[in-house]
Design an enzyme around this catalytic site. Structure first.
Site, PDB file in Angstrom:
ATOM      1  N   PRO A 137     -12.260  12.585  12.940  1.00 28.47           N
ATOM      2  CG  PRO A 137     -13.476  12.347  10.963  1.00 28.47           C
ATOM      3  CD  PRO A 137     -12.688  13.338  11.758  1.00 28.47           C
ATOM      4  CG  ASN A 138     -13.176   6.933  11.976  1.00 27.35           C
ATOM      5  OD1 ASN A 138     -14.037   6.413  12.675  1.00 27.35           O
ATOM      6  ND2 ASN A 138     -13.406   7.368  10.757  1.00 27.35           N
TER       7      ASN A 138
ATOM      8  NE  ARG B 221      -9.435   4.312  10.653  1.00 27.18           N
ATOM      9  CZ  ARG B 221      -9.230   5.484  10.085  1.00 27.18           C
ATOM     10  NH1 ARG B 221      -8.718   6.468  10.772  1.00 27.18           N
ATOM     11  NH2 ARG B 221      -9.545   5.667   8.833  1.00 27.18           N
TER      12      ARG B 221
ATOM     13  CE1 TYR C  40      -4.557   6.445   9.266  1.00 25.85           C
ATOM     14  CE2 TYR C  40      -5.813   4.410   9.280  1.00 25.85           C
ATOM     15  CZ  TYR C  40      -5.581   5.667   8.766  1.00 25.85           C
ATOM     16  OH  TYR C  40      -6.362   6.137   7.743  1.00 25.85           O
TER      17      TYR C  40
ATOM     18  CG  ASN D   9      -4.724  13.410  11.670  1.00 30.10           C
ATOM     19  OD1 ASN D   9      -5.504  13.395  10.722  1.00 30.10           O
ATOM     20  ND2 ASN D   9      -3.952  12.388  11.974  1.00 30.10           N
TER      21      ASN D   9
ATOM     22  CB  ALA E  56     -12.594  11.068   6.684  1.00 29.72           C
TER      23      ALA E  56
ATOM     24  CG  HIS F  31      -9.749  13.438   2.033  1.00 35.14           C
ATOM     25  ND1 HIS F  31      -8.452  13.762   1.709  1.00 35.14           N
ATOM     26  CD2 HIS F  31      -9.674  12.481   2.995  1.00 35.14           C
ATOM     27  CE1 HIS F  31      -7.631  13.016   2.451  1.00 35.14           C
ATOM     28  NE2 HIS F  31      -8.348  12.240   3.228  1.00 35.14           N
TER      29      HIS F  31
ATOM     30  CG  ASP G 138     -15.535  28.253   4.571  1.00 37.38           C
ATOM     31  OD1 ASP G 138     -14.563  28.360   3.781  1.00 37.38           O
ATOM     32  OD2 ASP G 138     -16.713  28.115   4.191  1.00 37.38           O
TER      33      ASP G 138
ATOM     34  CD  GLU H 154      -3.831  18.981   5.608  1.00 44.42           C
ATOM     35  OE1 GLU H 154      -4.306  18.000   5.023  1.00 44.42           O
ATOM     36  OE2 GLU H 154      -3.722  20.103   5.062  1.00 44.42           O
TER      37      GLU H 154
ATOM     38  CG  HIS I 171      -2.760  13.844   6.737  1.00 42.56           C
ATOM     39  ND1 HIS I 171      -4.103  13.714   6.993  1.00 42.56           N
ATOM     40  CD2 HIS I 171      -2.593  15.038   6.118  1.00 42.56           C
ATOM     41  CE1 HIS I 171      -4.733  14.784   6.533  1.00 42.56           C
ATOM     42  NE2 HIS I 171      -3.842  15.602   6.011  1.00 42.56           N
TER      43      HIS I 171
ATOM     44  CB  SER J  61      -1.322   6.953   6.381  1.00 45.05           C
ATOM     45  OG  SER J  61      -2.393   7.744   5.889  1.00 45.05           O
TER      46      SER J  61
ATOM     47  NE  ARG K  24      -4.356   5.199   3.353  1.00 46.40           N
ATOM     48  CZ  ARG K  24      -5.182   5.393   4.374  1.00 46.40           C
ATOM     49  NH1 ARG K  24      -4.984   6.378   5.224  1.00 46.40           N
ATOM     50  NH2 ARG K  24      -6.214   4.598   4.561  1.00 46.40           N
TER      51      ARG K  24
ATOM     52  NE  ARG L 271      -7.760   6.910   2.487  1.00 46.82           N
ATOM     53  CZ  ARG L 271      -8.622   6.952   3.492  1.00 46.82           C
ATOM     54  NH1 ARG L 271      -8.713   8.039   4.217  1.00 46.82           N
ATOM     55  NH2 ARG L 271      -9.383   5.920   3.755  1.00 46.82           N
TER      56      ARG L 271
END
Length: 143
Positions: A9-10, A17, A22, A74, A77, A80, A87, A98, A100, A102, A107, A111
């Site tokens: 998301p986002n 953003r 970012y 990535n 949100a 978390h 699963d 994984e 990220h 940032s 942060r 997070r």
């Protein structure tokens, strides 16, 4: 050698953003760079972005059917919050990295916890969008 890149998301708002967090690189820029690198590395690349958790779970499940050998994710949100994404990875047994943009550990406290990190092959955080290319190079070394 098929690799799937998943963005949560986002991330569709990259470039606009919170550029102080970012950066100014758009998701389209990241995807273009990754496709070029994948070609250079002899990899086939699929890319998915969604703001909806179920779409991401479906993409992970479909990856096994599609013969995906590795995933770069990535989760945004969902890092978390999503036991469902964790699963799905456990169910398909496809290794993943994984990523990220940032440094999530520098942060907000919430997070700092990832549901995915304990089952990921590796985690790249805080290196900006370059983290994707580093992940793809690592994946190539593993295949």
């Amino acid at each position: 050698m098929r690799v799937l890149v998943i963005n949560g998301p986002n991330l569709n708002l990259l470039g606009t953003r919170e550029p102080s967090v970012y950066g100014a690189t758009t998701l389209a820029d990241v995807e273009k760079q990754l496709r070029e690198l994948a070609t250079e590395l002899g990899l086939e690349l699929d890319v998915v972005q969604s703001n909806h958790e179920g779409v991401l779970v479906d993409a992970i499940q479909q990856a096994r059917t599609d013969g995906v050998r590795y995933v770069i994710i990535n989760p945004g949100a969902y890092t978390h919050t999503s036991v469902a994404i964790r699963d799905a990875f456990a169910a398909v047994d496809i290794p993943f990295v994984e990523v990220h943009i940032s440094n999530v550990h520098a942060r907000e406290e919430f997070r700092h916890h990832s549901y995915l990190s304990p089952i990921a092959t590796g985690v790249i955080a805080g290196l900006g969008t370059e983290g994707y290319a580093l992940a793809l190079r690592f994946v190539r070394s593993q295949l």
